[in-house]
Design a protein around this motif. Structure first.
Motif, PDB file in Angstrom:
ATOM      1  N   TRP A  50      -2.643   3.911   3.722  1.00  0.00           N
ATOM      2  CA  TRP A  50      -1.731   3.189   4.310  1.00  0.00           C
ATOM      3  C   TRP A  50      -2.013   3.559   5.845  1.00  0.00           C
ATOM      4  O   TRP A  50      -1.819   2.421   6.498  1.00  0.00           O
ATOM      5  CB  TRP A  50      -0.222   3.801   4.000  1.00  0.00           C
ATOM      6  N   THR A  86       0.884  -1.257   0.044  1.00  0.00           N
ATOM      7  CA  THR A  86       0.113  -0.041   0.003  1.00  0.00           C
ATOM      8  C   THR A  86       0.956   1.133   0.069  1.00  0.00           C
ATOM      9  O   THR A  86       1.737   1.298   0.966  1.00  0.00           O
ATOM     10  CB  THR A  86      -0.989   0.038   1.250  1.00  0.00           C
ATOM     11  N   VAL A  87       0.551   2.106  -0.996  1.00  0.00           N
ATOM     12  CA  VAL A  87       1.593   3.280  -0.996  1.00  0.00           C
ATOM     13  C   VAL A  87       0.571   4.634  -0.831  1.00  0.00           C
ATOM     14  O   VAL A  87       1.300   5.735  -0.811  1.00  0.00           O
ATOM     15  CB  VAL A  87       2.209   3.360  -2.211  1.00  0.00           C
ATOM     16  N   ILE A  88      -0.540   4.687  -1.001  1.00  0.00           N
ATOM     17  CA  ILE A  88      -1.654   5.658  -1.020  1.00  0.00           C
ATOM     18  C   ILE A  88      -1.831   5.991   0.607  1.00  0.00           C
ATOM     19  O   ILE A  88      -2.200   5.226   1.156  1.00  0.00           O
ATOM     20  CB  ILE A  88      -2.950   5.492  -1.699  1.00  0.00           C
ATOM     21  N   MET A  89      -1.402   7.161   0.877  1.00  0.00           N
ATOM     22  CA  MET A  89      -1.193   7.652   2.204  1.00  0.00           C
ATOM     23  C   MET A  89      -2.593   7.376   2.996  1.00  0.00           C
ATOM     24  O   MET A  89      -2.434   6.708   4.122  1.00  0.00           O
ATOM     25  CB  MET A  89      -0.941   8.965   2.460  1.00  0.00           C
ATOM     26  N   HIS A  90      -3.585   7.782   2.472  1.00  0.00           N
ATOM     27  CA  HIS A  90      -4.883   7.436   3.341  1.00  0.00           C
ATOM     28  C   HIS A  90      -5.209   6.058   3.566  1.00  0.00           C
ATOM     29  O   HIS A  90      -5.667   5.504   4.657  1.00  0.00           O
ATOM     30  CB  HIS A  90      -6.070   7.874   2.253  1.00  0.00           C
TER      31      HIS A  90
END
Lengths: 534, 484
Positions: A480, A474-478
């Motif tokens: 993550w 997971t790389v999308i901050m929300h």
């Protein structure tokens, strides 16, 4: 007859002594190199940045290798930013915002051969090659779809998602290694093959320093790379010298035999401040203290028993004048409490839920439910934690007593500690300083996955394994932060450890000019260092 | 004496008979004198190949003699091989085919005047039929056709070869039909007009159905209902028809999906020519109205399209487009309301276009959750003071999105969350650009949803080394990045 025998024995002994002396005089002992000496309890295990490495090796990567982009530390603010390194320029495709084209500098490897676009492509492919088990594999794969050589000096990096430059550049800091080494092309699988294994111990990079010598178990020396693209490093030689005992290390530092100590105790500062020519750099490290609980020990196989240990602690009072310092981060879960504020302060993310903070009434009830009141346990801590380890253990012993658990703190040598805790897993409670993480604690799974190399609590939770799998991709901050929350909650429900604190870390240097260390990556400014008076 | 006379008489009669027969069988030379060569040919054809040896061994031309004697020897050897193969046929069809080809090659190499004896021809015809069948069963129609045609020419037609020839004829027609269909598909693909293209696909589908029916009937009439190769090639046509149908449906869906992009693009349209940054309030409103009207038109077109092709409509996509239109209508209304606050607007400077950006209107091809907005544009020429721009963002609460403004040169821009009043209040406002993340000519405003609570952003573009400047504002999802 007896006299004769005695004579023979004496002659024999004298002979052996003479032979020994001759050997001492004429044996080609390798002389320790001279330069800036860094005292370290451990030496790098390999110098191949693509493979799994220990903390000293991660540090040393910065000396030998560059990425397309490098992290650099600003000497004024101590802030870390990114700057072009092997890439002379990087441009974002204005349409898709997913494709970045990097033009490479005219730089050479340490063996004099020029860096080409194929080296960058090879490095990426090696990172994502499953056989290498690179800790960066999932991370890079989650961001980058492909890397292509457009020509000799141009590389195209295709990201999976549209990504702005300020996010893309830090990802492009992955270290670049050569495609050809010793005149032969390296295989993508860098774990097998003679040439590939040799590269891990005699690497060539483009970084400010070249590996000059490696005396196994004693030291590694690095000499300045005269062709470094930024400038010729001011320090001719850097030496990482093994010095296990923290007391000896400090004495050597005092005597001027060691110029830099990275592993320090929170209690050392008053002793250091009196020494002349000392600089102290400090920062909040990506590290923490914790007490790991062996769930396989009869006393702690009940989750209530383990939770009782966490909730009975008033963390700030554990070590007076240390754990109550302003910058001390008190941890209530596997991730340090400053995880979001340190990395994502602009996003005002709600902190992770604190369900294990001090609540003595609850702790006492849990202790009764878990059957640990009026019982005894042993807390092990290693020599390397020094005086602070002793004081922290004593603090823990006192506070555990409040729930009726009599804990005896035992200090052991590091080797014995490692054997008992990490190999034999024959312990009840173990005080450990965990470091070597990045800002997002990406390697934390090693402590909790069912097959994690540091899973010493003995808890195997397959749901947690799956969460870590998702987390790594997971790389999308929300998203993550959401998965991080789930991991935090899940681990706390298992209570495999008592989380203590993260302390501001001091780094001591002596007679080194232009040194700036503001993160766990100590060599970011190494090309600027020089020995005072030289 | 009588006996001698009798024998002489019989001998003379025999020679006369031989002469007459040879005259009757040697065509042109029938009336002339028979050559030794002709006698040999006659002996080959009427008796057996070996009978020709007697004549051809007398040929004076050595080259000719060797050649013709060679035919006898070759025939003899080849026929022995043929008999061996007939007696013990190879188990592998490939070997069988290869053996047949070798034998046939020899028989076919003899001059046309030398007829393959009937017995041998029959064996070869049977063998050729078997190989043809095997090749047809493997759908190697061309090879099968070649073998059976050549065999019929050399060994004559038999009971076995006739149905094979019919089967091959039908198969060839299937193949020709297939080629014609492929050509029609290619032509259809190149049609530019959407509705003509769809009609083209439908015509191809109908023609395939008709051709299949006809060919199937022919096969049935020839008692070839169970022919495997015919069944195979027919199934190929059927699959082709299915593929064409799928292609048609895909084209229809793409058309349906294109409405979504068209509507999104229309919302993000930038005024053409030099109008960006120089439109009056009235013009800006008119432009928004035009956008609204174009979106409405596109939506109506989509409705008409849906009515025309109800069976291929992706209901999920339809709902998405409906939701998109509703969202965009709402945003347009919001933008219009904003523009109508004329007094305030006048002090904001120039509006960027599209006026509102956010992941509600993602760039084409964006996947759910990892999108970027369509860019808002700003462009101008600075001769004197800084230029002031304003725009709107729409970011749902708690969504972590970044606003990134990228200029084409290195002039340092500033971004504010409040009206800069063309610079009068600017000293008291905080620049929202996170300068520690500034990279190249990109100026990020992290967590833009939180930093721009009014949903509006204001950009100050200073004078640079060049008079002309250009830039764009884009909303991105926020990503995590690792560092040590």
């Amino acid at each position: 007859m007896v006299i004769k025998k005695k004579k023979i024995i004496i002659i024999g002994i004298v002979g052996i002594v003479i032979a020994g002396l001759v050997m001492l005089l004429f044996f080609p002992w390798e002389k320790a190199p001279e330069g800036i000496v860094i005292g370290s309890s451990n030496l790098p295990d390999s110098l191949n940045p693509i493979l799994e490495q220990n903390t000293p090796a991660l540090d040393a990567n910065e000396l030998v290798f560059d990425g397309l982009v490098n992290f650099e530390v600003d000497p004024e603010s101590g802030k870390i930013g990114s700057e072009f390194a092997i890439a002379e320029n990087i441009e974002q495709d204005p349409e898709t915002k997913k494709i970045y084209t990097a033009t490479l500098r005219q730089v050479n490897w340490h063996d004099g051969t020029p860096v080409t676009a194929n080296d960058v492509v090879f490095s990426y492919k090696a990172y994502v090659e499953p056989a290498n088990k690179s800790p960066k594999r999932e991370y890079l794969l989650s961001f980058i779809e492909d890397v292509k050589a457009i020509d000799h000096k141009t590389v195209q990096l295709i990201f999976r998602n549209p990504i702005p430059p300020f996010r893309a550049y830090p990802i492009l800091t992955f270290k670049i290694i050569p495609e050809t080494y010793n005149g032969k092309k390296l295989a993508f699988n860098l774990r097998s093959g003679e040439n590939e294994r040799l590269f891990a111990v005699q690497p060539i990079g483009t970084g400010p320093f070249k590996l000059a010598s490696w005396e196994i178990g004693k030291w590694l020396s690095f000499s300045a790379n005269p062709g470094y693209f930024k400038r010729v490093p001011a320090a001719g030689t850097l030496i990482i010298r093994k010095s296990i005992d923290p007391v000896i290390r400090l004495n050597e530092f005092r005597k001027g035999r060691i110029n830099l100590i990275l592993e320090t105790s929170p209690l050392d500062r008053p002793k250091i401040e009196g020494i002349s020519g000392v600089d102290i750099n400090w920062y909040i490290p990506y590290a923490f203290y914790q007490v790991v609980i062996n769930s396989n020990s009869p006393l702690f196989n009940n989750v209530f028993a383990r939770q009782a240990l966490s909730t009975c602690l008033d963390r700030s009072t554990l070590v007076p004048n240390v754990t109550d310092r302003k910058n001390t981060v008190l941890n209530y879960g596997p991730f340090p409490s400053n995880l979001f504020t340190l990395n994502m302060k602009e996003y005002n993310i709600d902190p992770l839920e604190d369900t294990m903070s001090y609540d003595i009434a609850r702790a006492q009830k849990l202790a009764v439910s878990g059957g640990i009141n009026e019982k005894g346990a042993i807390l092990l801590y290693p020599d390397s934690l020094g005086e602070f380890g002793r004081q922290l253990s004593e603090g823990l012993v006192k506070q555990f007593a409040k729930i009726g658990l009599t804990v005896t703190a035992k200090r052991t040598g590091d080797q014995v500690f490692n054997r008992l805790v990490f190999v034999e897993k024959n312990y009840e409670l173990a005080l450990i300083y965990c470091d070597g993480f990045d800002n997002l604690y990406s390697d934390l799974d090693k402590w909790y996955r069912s097959d994690g190399m540091y899973n010493i609590s003995g808890i195997r939770d397959h749901k947690l394994d799956k969460l870590f799998e998702t987390w790594n991709k997971t790389v999308i901050m929300h998203n993550w932060t959401n998965v991080t929350r789930q991991i935090h909650d899940r681990i706390l429900s298992n209570a495999p450890a008592v989380y203590l604190c993260t302390l501001e870390k001091d780094v001591y240097s002596r007679n080194i000019k232009n040194i700036v260390i503001s993160s766990d990556n100590p060599f970011l400014s190494a090309e600027n260092w020089s020995l005072a008076g030289l | 004496m009588n006996k001698t006379k009798q024998l002489t008489y019989i001998g003379v009669l025999f020679l006369i008979l031989v002469f007459l027969v040879s005259c009757a069988t040697t065509g042109k030379k029938r009336t002339g004198k028979l050559t030794i060569l002709d006698k040999g040919i006659s002996a080959w054809n009427k008796q057996k190949p070996e009978a020709a040896r007697h004549y051809w061994s007398q040929l004076k031309d050595i080259k000719q003699r060797l050649a013709y004697i060679g035919y006898i020897d070759q025939y003899k050897k080849t026929t022995t091989d043929l008999d061996d193969i007939v007696a013990s046929p190879p188990k592998k069809e490939s070997k069988y085919l290869s053996a047949y080809r070798t034998l046939h090659k020899t028989y076919a190499s003899f001059p046309a005047t030398l007829i393959v004896p009937k017995k041998t021809a029959k064996k070869m015809a049977v063998m050729a039929s078997g190989r043809t069948r095997a090749l047809l069963d493997k759908n190697k129609i061309d090879m099968a056709q070649k073998i059976i045609t050549q065999a019929t020419e050399l060994y004559g037609q038999t009971k076995q070869t006739k149905p094979l020839l019919t089967e091959i004829e039908i198969l060839t027609e299937y193949k020709n039909t297939e080629k014609a269909i492929d050509s029609n598909i290619r032509k259809t693909r190149s049609i530019e007009n959407f509705y003509d293209k769809i009609d083209g696909y439908e015509r191809v589908i109908i023609s395939i159905r008709k051709d299949r029916e006809e060919l199937k009937k022919r096969a049935d009439d020839a008692d070839l209902e169970e022919s495997k190769p015919i069944a195979y090639i027919d199934s190929r046509l059927k699959k082709k028809s299915q593929r064409v149908r799928l292609e048609m449906k895909r084209t229809l869906r793409e058309r349906q999906y294109s409405f979504k992009d068209r509507i999104g693009e229309e919302f993000a349209r930038v005024p053409e020519g030099g109008k960006l940054g120089s439109m009056s309030l009235k013009e800006t409103l008119a432009f928004q109205k035009e956008i609204k009207s174009n979106i409405e038109t596109a939506y109506k077109e989509m409705e008409a399209f849906n009515r025309r092709y109800p069976s291929v409509i992706d209901k999920k996509m339809l709902r998405q487009v409906e939701a998109q239109k509703k969202t965009l209508d709402g945003k347009i209304a919001q933008v219009e309301r904003e523009i109508r606050t004329a007094r305030d607007i006048a002090s904001r400077g120039r509006p960027v276009f599209p006026l509102m950006i956010g992941l509600f209107n993602p760039e084409k091809g964006g996947k759910k959750g990892n999108k970027k907005s369509r860019p808002a544009h700003l462009r101008g020429t600075i001769k004197g003071n800084s230029h002031y721009w304003w725009g709107m963002v729409s970011i749902p609460k708690k969504k972590l999105n970044d606003l990134v403004i990228t200029m084409k040169d290195n002039r340092p821009i500033k971004v504010f969350g409040e009206n800069t009043k063309s610079g009068r209040r600017i000293k008291n406002l905080g620049d929202l650009v996170n300068r520690s993340y500034k990279t190249g000519y990109s100026w990020p405003v992290l967590n833009a949803g939180n930093q721009l609570p009014s949903g509006k952003y204001y950009i100050v573009v200073p004078k640079g080394t060049k008079l002309k400047y250009e830039g764009e504002a884009v909303i991105y999802s926020s990503f995590i990045t690792r560092m040590r």
